[in-house]
Design an enzyme around this catalytic site. Structure first.
Site, short mmCIF file in Angstrom:
data_model
loop_
_atom_site.label_atom_id
_atom_site.label_comp_id
_atom_site.label_asym_id
_atom_site.label_seq_id
_atom_site.Cartn_x
_atom_site.Cartn_y
_atom_site.Cartn_z
N TYR A 77 0.79 -1.28 0.01
CA TYR A 77 0.10 0.14 0.08
C TYR A 77 0.83 1.13 -0.17
CZ TYR A 77 -3.61 -3.24 1.50
OH TYR A 77 -4.55 -4.40 1.44
N PHE B 69 4.82 16.96 -5.61
CA PHE B 69 5.33 15.64 -5.10
C PHE B 69 6.71 15.30 -5.89
CE2 PHE B 69 6.10 11.24 -4.45
CZ PHE B 69 6.36 11.25 -3.24
N TRP C 212 26.98 17.61 2.78
CA TRP C 212 28.20 18.26 2.48
C TRP C 212 28.22 19.66 3.59
CZ3 TRP C 212 28.49 23.59 1.21
CH2 TRP C 212 29.71 24.07 1.44
N GLU D 224 3.28 16.59 2.09
CA GLU D 224 2.72 16.88 0.59
C GLU D 224 2.10 15.69 0.32
OE1 GLU D 224 1.39 18.61 -2.51
OE2 GLU D 224 3.21 19.73 -1.72
N GLU E 171 -6.66 16.29 -0.24
CA GLU E 171 -7.29 16.71 -1.40
C GLU E 171 -8.28 15.65 -2.21
OE1 GLU E 171 -4.39 18.74 -3.80
OE2 GLU E 171 -4.44 20.63 -2.63
#
Length: 124
Positions: free
Chosen positions: A18, A33, A49, A71, A78
């Site tokens: 899933y 995304f 770095w 997100e 949504e």
């Protein structure tokens, strides 16, 4: 008892499946995304770095990683709102706006952390 839910290793395998399905769906359907993941390919080496200590490296990478995670949650909200109906509703708009605000806040938090650590690195 009629309980057909998977247990143990089968449950973990199903959960992993899933998870992969969710990541695939986000990659295919959510431009933000994709942008955040692609940006991560550049940002993670920079964080390795930029961080002087392993702790700083982890904080830099971790704070950036929160952005695509939030997100995913925003996209899930949504999708649920859109599934309920396409007609405008105050609560639907509020849910989407709050999800968007959460993404924005995660970006702001990451930026603040990155600026602080970068300023320490570049000043010293």
């Amino acid at each position: 008892m009629g309980n057909n839910k998977c247990r143990g290793i089968s449950r973990l395998i199903n959960a992993f499946h899933y998870t992969l399905s969710g990541i695939k769906a986000a990659w295919l359907n959510e431009e933000a995304f994709r942008q955040e993941i692609i940006m991560g390919v550049l940002i993670v080496p920079l964080g390795i770095w930029l961080g002087v200590s392993y702790t700083q490296k982890a904080i830099l990478i971790g704070t950036y990683s929160i952005i695509p995670l939030v997100e995913l949650l925003n996209s899930a909200i949504e999708s649920i709102v859109d599934r309920i109906g396409e007609e405008r509703h105050e609560l639907s708009g509020r849910a989407k706006d709050m999800g968007s605000a959460a993404v924005f806040m995660s970006i702001c938090i990451a930026l603040i952390v990155w600026i602080i650590i970068a300023s320490e690195r570049l000043a010293g």
